[in-house]
Design an enzyme around this catalytic site. Structure first.
Site, PDB file in Angstrom:
ATOM      1  N   CYS A  13      48.118  66.192  82.028  1.00 14.14           N
ATOM      2  CA  CYS A  13      49.274  65.815  82.647  1.00 14.14           C
ATOM      3  C   CYS A  13      50.470  65.685  81.563  1.00 14.14           C
ATOM      4  O   CYS A  13      50.202  66.361  80.430  1.00 14.14           O
ATOM      5  CB  CYS A  13      49.452  64.215  83.177  1.00 14.14           C
ATOM      6  SG  CYS A  13      49.091  63.000  81.946  1.00 14.14           S
ATOM      7  N   CYS A  16      50.047  63.954  78.340  1.00 14.70           N
ATOM      8  CA  CYS A  16      48.975  64.667  77.418  1.00 14.70           C
ATOM      9  C   CYS A  16      49.791  65.549  76.559  1.00 14.70           C
ATOM     10  O   CYS A  16      49.563  65.525  75.372  1.00 14.70           O
ATOM     11  CB  CYS A  16      47.707  65.185  78.049  1.00 14.70           C
ATOM     12  SG  CYS A  16      46.896  64.243  79.033  1.00 14.70           S
ATOM     13  N   CYS A  78      29.970  94.262  46.016  1.00 14.68           N
ATOM     14  CA  CYS A  78      30.035  93.201  45.171  1.00 14.68           C
ATOM     15  C   CYS A  78      30.466  91.993  45.735  1.00 14.68           C
ATOM     16  O   CYS A  78      31.211  92.015  46.559  1.00 14.68           O
ATOM     17  CB  CYS A  78      30.220  93.571  43.587  1.00 14.68           C
ATOM     18  SG  CYS A  78      31.871  93.835  43.599  1.00 14.68           S
ATOM     19  N   ASP A 497      10.653  61.017  64.733  1.00 11.47           N
ATOM     20  CA  ASP A 497      10.886  60.307  65.912  1.00 11.47           C
ATOM     21  C   ASP A 497       9.243  60.104  66.367  1.00 11.47           C
ATOM     22  O   ASP A 497       8.669  60.945  66.342  1.00 11.47           O
ATOM     23  CB  ASP A 497      11.756  60.675  66.899  1.00 11.47           C
ATOM     24  CG  ASP A 497      11.476  60.069  68.357  1.00 11.47           C
ATOM     25  OD1 ASP A 497      11.662  59.091  68.703  1.00 11.47           O
ATOM     26  OD2 ASP A 497      11.297  61.011  69.291  1.00 11.47           O
ATOM     27  N   ASP A 692      13.452  64.746  69.293  1.00 12.92           N
ATOM     28  CA  ASP A 692      13.466  65.799  70.349  1.00 12.92           C
ATOM     29  C   ASP A 692      14.627  65.027  71.709  1.00 12.92           C
ATOM     30  O   ASP A 692      14.759  65.856  72.453  1.00 12.92           O
ATOM     31  CB  ASP A 692      12.588  66.155  70.905  1.00 12.92           C
ATOM     32  CG  ASP A 692      11.728  64.732  71.562  1.00 12.92           C
ATOM     33  OD1 ASP A 692      11.841  63.686  71.298  1.00 12.92           O
ATOM     34  OD2 ASP A 692      11.024  65.056  72.804  1.00 12.92           O
ATOM     35  N   ASP A 696      18.109  60.513  70.140  1.00 13.26           N
ATOM     36  CA  ASP A 696      17.710  61.307  68.600  1.00 13.26           C
ATOM     37  C   ASP A 696      18.888  61.740  68.140  1.00 13.26           C
ATOM     38  O   ASP A 696      19.330  61.982  66.793  1.00 13.26           O
ATOM     39  CB  ASP A 696      16.692  62.003  68.501  1.00 13.26           C
ATOM     40  CG  ASP A 696      15.336  61.374  68.808  1.00 13.26           C
ATOM     41  OD1 ASP A 696      15.031  60.098  68.532  1.00 13.26           O
ATOM     42  OD2 ASP A 696      14.233  62.187  69.323  1.00 13.26           O
TER      43      ASP A 696
END
Length: 823
Positions: A13, A16, A78, A497, A692, A696
């Site tokens: 809007c 914002c 290099c 975990d 996983d 976590d």
């Protein structure tokens, strides 16, 4: 003051847009800012860094859109070249970050979307002395064809230079070694004509194959930013110029200083070209991993159309296309099976050797190999959105990473070339003041300029990263962030975990016990039959262990206790000890067994038939195959192994003891895993966390290195630094192993590169002449310089043969060990 125009996201809007505008106006150095909601573009007058604007908008909640632009670059040789290209890119308004991959001859710029176009970036790099062109969105930095063309061009130039140099080299060096040859040349050609022949051949070498050094090196020297091409250009032009004066205007030189060094200039150019050719060939092999990944993708796909089946190029595939996959073919792109049944070999993604059964509704991954059945697949992801493309992208970004260890080399190289020019000038003055004269001063200065080229320093880190991360991808280890390579090497503790990482994440039957007079298989079959209507995970464990079971005649759930059922005319009770007590079932016959199960952190499931206790089954989350071996291997590697679990302490301690884990953090809530990682870091040092699940993600982000199991959630994978594409815990061991091997390789390269220059520059300057009476020939200096770079590349290429420290677990876990005991 510069005007920047870029895209802003998250606005819905006018309010914002106003808040985003005020956020930009609050940045120091911004004189005017305006954010347009309609086109979502911000226009800013500023003299501040683009990163400050990005940070201000991110804090306000309206992130600036970012774009990654890649360039293919020519002429970089290099680390000083890398620095100049990065500086040229970073100086442009809107550029947030610039990274250059010397090995792949590419650059990547992260910019505020819409603020700068690819062509402008390419022009800036070209103006810095390195021709650049934008890369297409689907083009990979592997740039195999371009590298092959470069190697072919260098080979051609080396052969031409060698053919022109050989007569000069044989005539001059042969004359030194064989006096009769020297006398024969003098007698047939004479000194002036022989010198003229050398002049003509050497000049052809310099203006022909050697032109690349002067085209790049001299303009950079004029700008005050010399690179290694500048050193080669100065050294060879000094030798050629001095020799030309001795030939055409000898009166300008003292009689004792009238000598020519045409052969030195010609041989230097030839040897350095040969070194660059060998480098180009080696660089071509460093991209083998990405080429291998891309080769997994078929060029054509068989697609169903209204008029029939049609073969189209992979690039023309669209989401929703229906593909026909014949037996033995590679699947063209990610999708869903809509009909057919087959086994698909997915080892290229998961690392698991056994084929996986696919039928209607199953997901398939592009690049995997279909088995004996035919499949019809609906394309769900195409182009850059496929799993294979994302893997290539991860590898590519990791290969272009700048490790902290490289910072020292970069700082040295930044000042190295100017320092070499100063050393060469001081060498000339010292020889003119204290030495025999101008001839020795020239030889020493040219040798210093040639031998000091910092090619090896620039290649020491990036080639090892490129080869190492590529090999890691082939082992199923995807470094999303290249810096994780170094941080993983320095880790002191690795925390896992439990559920889904060290264990299967689902209950399985691990023990079966029966009362006198009952058969274990029969009792299990009846219990599984009674559980058919239950959604509880324990029910699934019993069903899986029993296999086929009859349908129950009636079932009554007893919340918090279990259930009652009638199966094959028998009354069956299945549940916990409270259920047996409620129904007045005597459990004395198996009481010792129940205590053993509880101590082992197993869940007992009691079964009674027609009012009599028949058996007890232990259900537990089974440890993943290979987890014990992985923990042992990590401990042998010097890491402390920890486990962070939300389970009750007895359960966690039982599993931890089984695995031999050093540190157990139990009863940790999801939000507490982050604090657990911090506590481990404060106590032991840098932490690696392996997980996983969604819960976590904070811990993966907080850890010094986050390793996500590739079979886990997208949130976890996005939070991690490294993705283990298979679900096997062995991947964590191999990730540590790869990290240590790559870092060891980098240190070897850096020691060689620095040691080479530190040791040989004084020798080239003539430090040993007072002791031995010998000078380092510029030709030997050129050969040593070329061999130094080839050594670094060859050493890095050894990583292509790196083996995993621990092989992955089999795709199909072995059946749980069960005990059948009759009380």
């Amino acid at each position: 003051m510069t005007q920047l125009r870029f895209e802003v996201t998250g606005m819905t809007c006018g309010g914002c847009a106003g808040r985003a505008t005020r956020a930009l106006e609050g940045v120091e150095g911004v004189t005017e800012a305006n954010v347009n909601l309609a086109n979502r573009m911000a226009t800013v007058q500023t003299n501040t860094e683009a990163g400050d604007l990005r940070d201000a908008l991110k804090t306000a909640g309206y992130p600036a859109a970012e774009q990654r632009i890649r360039l293919a670059i020519e002429g970089m040789s290099c680390a000083s070249c890398v620095g100049r290209v990065e500086k040229a890119l970073s100086a442009l308004p809107g550029v947030l970050e610039a990274r250059v991959n010397l090995t792949a001859q590419t650059a990547e710029a992260q910019v505020l979307a819409g603020s700068v176009d690819p062509q402008t970036l390419a022009e800036a790099v070209t103006a810095a002395g390195y021709p650049a062109t934008p890369m297409d969105g689907d083009e990979t930095p592997d740039a195999t064809a371009r590298q092959a063309e470069e190697a072919a061009a260098l080979k051609r130039q080396t052969l031409i230079a060698g053919a022109l140099t050989l007569p000069v080299f044989l005539g001059v060096m042969g004359g030194h070694m064989i006096p009769a040859l020297h006398h024969w040349i003098d007698a047939t050609l004479g000194q002036t004509l022989w010198w003229t022949v050398q002049f003509v051949l050497t000049t052809l070498v310099l203006v022909g194959p050697g032109r690349r050094f002067y085209r790049i090196g001299l303009p950079l020297l004029a700008k005050g930013t010399p690179d290694m091409n500048s050193l080669v250009a100065l050294g060879t032009l000094a030798a050629w110029g001095y020799s030309s004066v001795a030939l055409f205007a000898p009166a300008l030189l003292p009689e004792t200083a009238r000598a020519v060094y045409f052969e030195a200039a010609a041989v230097i150019v030839t040897l350095i070209l040969m070194g660059r050719w060998l480098e180009a060939r080696a660089k071509g092999r460093t991209g083998a991993a990405i080429r291998h990944l891309l080769d997994l993708r078929p060029d054509m796909a068989r697609v169903e159309r209204a008029v029939g089946t049609e073969e189209i190029p992979f690039s023309e595939l669209q989401k929703g296309d229906i593909l026909q996959v014949r037996p033995g073919e590679r699947i063209a792109t990610d999708g869903i099976v809509i009909s057919g049944r087959s086994f698909v070999e997915e080892s290229m993604v998961t690392g698991e050797p056994a084929p996986v059964e696919k039928s209607e509704g199953a997901q398939v991954i592009g690049g995997t190999v279909n088995g004996a059945g035919a499949l019809r697949v609906r394309a769900e992801a195409v182009g850059a959105d496929t799993v294979l493309s994302r893997i290539v992208s991860m590898v590519e970004q990791a290969q272009g990473a700048r490790l902290p260890i490289q910072a020292l080399a970069d700082k040295v190289v930044l000042w190295f070339v100017p320092a070499v020019l100063v050393i060469a000038a001081v060498t000339v003055l010292a020889w003119l003041i204290f030495g025999p004269g101008l001839t020795f001063a020239l030889v020493a200065a040219v040798s210093v300029l040639i031998i000091a080229c910092p090619c090896a320093m620039g290649l020491a880190t990036p080639v090892s990263i490129m080869v190492g991360t590529g090999r890691a991808a082939e082992l199923g280890i995807l470094f999303r962030k290249g810096e994780a390579l170094q941080r993983l090497d320095g880790a002191k503790v690795i925390a896992f975990d439990k559920t889904g990482t060290l264990t299967e994440g689902r209950p399985a039957l691990v023990r079966r016990e029966t009362a006198p007079g009952f058969d274990a298989e029969t009792v299990l079959r009846l219990a599984a039959s009674a559980e058919q209507g239950s959604e509880h995970p324990i029910a699934r464990a019993l069903e899986q262990a029993a296999g086929a079971a009859p349908a129950p005649e009636e079932v009554e759930a007893i919340p918090g206790h279990g259930l009652r059922a009638r199966v094959e005319g028998q009354s069956v009770l299945v549940g916990n000890a409270r259920l047996m007590a409620r129904e007045n079932i005597d459990v004395t016959a198996l009481s010792d067994t129940l205590h053993q199960m509880e101590r082992a952190a197993q869940t007992p499931v009691l079964v009674a038939l027609d009012g009599t206790l028949a058996g007890a089954f232990a259900v537990a989350d089974r440890i993943k195959p290979g987890a014990r071996a992985a923990v042992d291997a990590l401990k042998q590697a010097g890491l402390r192994v920890a486990m962070i679990s939300g389970d009750a302490r007895p359960v966690a301690e039982a599993i931890g003891a089984d695995l031999g884990i050093d540190q157990i953090e139990a009863e940790v809530l999801p939000e507490g895993k982050l604090d657990a990682v911090r506590a481990l870091r404060e106590r032991f040092g840098p932490v690696v966390f392996v997980g996983d699940g969604i819960n976590d993600a904070p811990a993966l982000a907080e850890a010094d290195v986050g390793l996500a199991i590739g079979t886990g959630t997208d949130v976890a994978i996005e939070s991690a630094d490294v993705v283990l594409s298979s679900g096997a815990v062995a991947g964590a061991v191999n990730a540590v192993h790869v990290s240590r091997a790559v870092m060891r390789n980098i240190r070897q390269n850096l020691v060689w590169a620095f040691g080479y220059n530190v040791a040989l520059i004084p020798v080239a300057a003539g430090l040993l002449y007072p002791l031995t009476g010998m000078m380092l020939s510029p030709m030997l200096a050129a050969g040593a310089m070329a061999l130094s770079s080839v050594f670094v590349l060859t050493n890095a290429l050894r990583l292509r043969g790196l083996k995993g420290a621990l092989s992955d677990a089999p795709a199909t876990a072995p059946a749980p060990r069960t005990r059948e005991v009759t009380a």
